[in-house]
Design an enzyme around this catalytic site. Sequence first.
Site, mmCIF file in Angstrom:
data_model
loop_
_atom_site.group_PDB
_atom_site.id
_atom_site.type_symbol
_atom_site.label_atom_id
_atom_site.label_comp_id
_atom_site.label_asym_id
_atom_site.label_seq_id
_atom_site.Cartn_x
_atom_site.Cartn_y
_atom_site.Cartn_z
ATOM 1 N N CYS A 137 0.264 -48.592 5.710
ATOM 2 C CA CYS A 137 1.689 -48.651 6.036
ATOM 3 C C CYS A 137 1.893 -47.979 7.395
ATOM 4 C CB CYS A 137 2.562 -48.046 4.935
ATOM 5 S SG CYS A 137 2.466 -46.263 4.732
ATOM 6 N N ASN A 151 1.695 -43.579 6.531
ATOM 7 C CA ASN A 151 0.754 -43.178 5.482
ATOM 8 C C ASN A 151 1.254 -41.985 4.677
ATOM 9 O OD1 ASN A 151 -2.670 -42.021 5.220
ATOM 10 N ND2 ASN A 151 -1.659 -43.535 3.963
ATOM 11 N N CYS A 206 4.351 -42.746 2.423
ATOM 12 C CA CYS A 206 5.182 -43.310 1.346
ATOM 13 C C CYS A 206 4.482 -44.457 0.617
ATOM 14 C CB CYS A 206 6.527 -43.788 1.887
ATOM 15 S SG CYS A 206 7.595 -42.473 2.515
ATOM 16 N N ARG A 207 4.471 -45.616 1.240
ATOM 17 C CA ARG A 207 4.006 -46.829 0.553
ATOM 18 C C ARG A 207 2.495 -46.876 0.336
ATOM 19 N NH1 ARG A 207 6.627 -51.021 4.568
ATOM 20 N NH2 ARG A 207 5.955 -49.359 5.968
ATOM 21 N N SER A 208 1.713 -46.688 1.395
ATOM 22 C CA SER A 208 0.258 -46.843 1.224
ATOM 23 C C SER A 208 -0.363 -45.753 0.355
ATOM 24 C CB SER A 208 -0.457 -46.988 2.572
ATOM 25 O OG SER A 208 -0.231 -45.894 3.415
ATOM 26 N N ASP A 232 10.403 -49.996 3.062
ATOM 27 C CA ASP A 232 9.938 -48.639 3.346
ATOM 28 C C ASP A 232 10.918 -47.628 2.768
ATOM 29 O OD1 ASP A 232 8.967 -46.265 4.344
ATOM 30 O OD2 ASP A 232 8.604 -47.054 6.355
#
Length: 158
Positions: free
Chosen positions: A8, A11, A13-15, A127
């Site tokens: 993401c 690095n 939140c999402r990934s 995001d």
Amino acid sequence: MIRVLFVCLGNICRSPMAEAVFRHQVKELHVEDRIEADSAGTGDWHLCKPPHEGTRKLLDEYGISYEGIRARQVLLDDYSNFDYIVCMDSSNERDVRAVFGSKSDGNAKVFKFMDLLPDHESDDVPDPYYTGNFEQVYELIDQGCRNLLARIMEAHHA
């Protein structure tokens, strides 16, 4: 060893959420000796930091470990070190392909996470750093990771 990298922007939140959820699912199937995951960001703003508080809180609620996950940036070597490079949005995919150069042009090992969820209309995982909706992201990531794991198990007879 089959290696998966989730990517993401920062690095945090999402990934890292995808890494933690995927590792959890891999462990549930008892294939952690054959499949491993990591995560990275295209930007360098949060290097070495743990996942965002919202990600940690949500993972805690689901009993999913994020131990050892720290933000890092995508590296050129990641292209040869990972079998699947899963980007959280179109911008991340474009930036990752720019890091990897021409060898990643059209290569299917680099793809968008939402390709794992063809029934959803969006091309991108929202995001939560900006939206604040970590639960929505978790639901997408949980199902997408299940689909990815099934794809890997089928393709590699893992």
